[in-house]
Motif scaffolding. Structure first.
Motif, short mmCIF file in Angstrom:
data_model
loop_
_atom_site.label_atom_id
_atom_site.label_comp_id
_atom_site.label_asym_id
_atom_site.label_seq_id
_atom_site.Cartn_x
_atom_site.Cartn_y
_atom_site.Cartn_z
N LYS A 3 0.84 -1.20 0.00
CA LYS A 3 0.00 0.00 0.00
C LYS A 3 0.88 1.25 0.00
N MET A 4 0.55 2.21 -0.85
CA MET A 4 1.30 3.47 -0.91
C MET A 4 0.82 4.40 0.20
N ASN A 5 1.75 5.18 0.71
CA ASN A 5 1.46 6.21 1.72
C ASN A 5 1.30 7.55 1.03
N ILE A 6 0.64 8.46 1.69
CA ILE A 6 0.63 9.85 1.26
C ILE A 6 1.47 10.61 2.27
N SER A 7 2.52 11.25 1.77
CA SER A 7 3.41 12.02 2.63
C SER A 7 3.51 13.45 2.13
N ALA A 8 3.90 14.35 3.01
CA ALA A 8 4.04 15.76 2.66
C ALA A 8 5.49 16.18 2.86
N ILE A 9 6.01 16.90 1.89
CA ILE A 9 7.37 17.41 1.94
C ILE A 9 7.31 18.92 1.98
N ARG A 10 8.01 19.51 2.93
CA ARG A 10 8.04 20.96 3.07
C ARG A 10 9.30 21.51 2.46
N GLY A 11 9.22 22.75 2.03
CA GLY A 11 10.41 23.41 1.51
C GLY A 11 10.19 24.90 1.39
N ALA A 12 11.29 25.62 1.25
CA ALA A 12 11.23 27.08 1.08
C ALA A 12 12.53 27.57 0.47
N ILE A 13 12.43 28.71 -0.19
CA ILE A 13 13.59 29.35 -0.79
C ILE A 13 13.33 30.85 -0.81
N THR A 14 14.38 31.62 -0.73
CA THR A 14 14.24 33.06 -0.89
C THR A 14 14.62 33.44 -2.32
N VAL A 15 14.09 34.59 -2.74
CA VAL A 15 14.29 35.12 -4.08
C VAL A 15 14.97 36.48 -3.95
N GLU A 16 15.91 36.74 -4.82
CA GLU A 16 16.69 37.99 -4.73
C GLU A 16 15.88 39.23 -5.11
N GLU A 17 14.96 39.07 -6.08
CA GLU A 17 14.19 40.23 -6.53
C GLU A 17 12.79 39.82 -6.96
N ASN A 18 11.88 40.75 -6.94
CA ASN A 18 10.50 40.54 -7.34
C ASN A 18 10.40 40.66 -8.85
N ALA A 19 10.87 39.64 -9.54
CA ALA A 19 10.86 39.60 -11.01
C ALA A 19 10.41 38.20 -11.43
N PRO A 20 9.62 38.11 -12.51
CA PRO A 20 9.14 36.79 -12.95
C PRO A 20 10.25 35.75 -13.10
N ASP A 21 11.34 36.11 -13.76
CA ASP A 21 12.43 35.15 -13.96
C ASP A 21 13.00 34.66 -12.64
N ALA A 22 13.18 35.56 -11.68
CA ALA A 22 13.74 35.18 -10.39
C ALA A 22 12.80 34.26 -9.63
N ILE A 23 11.51 34.55 -9.65
CA ILE A 23 10.53 33.73 -8.95
C ILE A 23 10.48 32.34 -9.57
N ILE A 24 10.38 32.26 -10.88
CA ILE A 24 10.27 30.96 -11.54
C ILE A 24 11.57 30.17 -11.43
N LYS A 25 12.71 30.82 -11.63
CA LYS A 25 14.01 30.13 -11.55
C LYS A 25 14.24 29.55 -10.15
N ASN A 26 13.98 30.33 -9.11
CA ASN A 26 14.20 29.86 -7.75
C ASN A 26 13.20 28.78 -7.34
N THR A 27 11.96 28.93 -7.75
CA THR A 27 10.96 27.90 -7.45
C THR A 27 11.34 26.60 -8.15
N SER A 28 11.79 26.70 -9.38
CA SER A 28 12.23 25.52 -10.12
C SER A 28 13.38 24.82 -9.40
N TYR A 29 14.36 25.59 -8.95
CA TYR A 29 15.49 25.03 -8.22
C TYR A 29 15.02 24.31 -6.96
N LEU A 30 14.12 24.93 -6.21
CA LEU A 30 13.58 24.32 -5.00
C LEU A 30 12.88 23.00 -5.32
#
Length: 124
Positions: A3-30
């Protein structure tokens, strides 16, 4: 068949600037680090909840998940609760997965300045 379990994984990252590329790049890395450190298959991701602090408002973090090929999971973006003196320019996630592993086996991922949020979970 186990039987498979359902588990939750937490994570966070900070972003250097409020710019679309920075948000998407850092979220992708996380997300890539969460996938790698937990040896996840994209098809086992059930859902991902994203929050962003109020100072990040130029892109949805979920765009990064779609760009990584996470197309079957439910994705939701929310604004993080504002707390005085809290970490700024921060994206947080909860990734729910179907897995043979237990919740205790999940590797939570906190990167950049967000490592301050959960020093007890940082991998050495």
């Amino acid at each position: 068949m186990k039987k498979m379990n359902i588990s939750a994984i937490r994570g966070a990252i900070t972003v250097e600037e409020n710019a679309p590329d920075a948000i998407i790049k850092n979220t992708s890395y996380l997300l890539q680090e969460i996938i790698k450190r937990n040896q996840l298959q994209l098809s086992n991701i059930i859902s991902i909840y994203f929050t962003a602090t109020e100072d990040l408002d130029t892109a949805y973090p979920a765009v990064a998940a779609r760009q990584l090929g996470i197309t079957q999971a439910a994705l939701m973006c929310f604004q993080e609760m504002k707390v005085v003196d809290s970490l700024q320019k921060c994206i947080r996630v909860v990734v729910q997965v179907s897995t043979n592993s237990t919740q205790a086996m999940m590797n939570h991922v906190y990167l950049k300045e967000a490592a301050k949020l959960r020093p007890d979970l940082i991998q050495k």
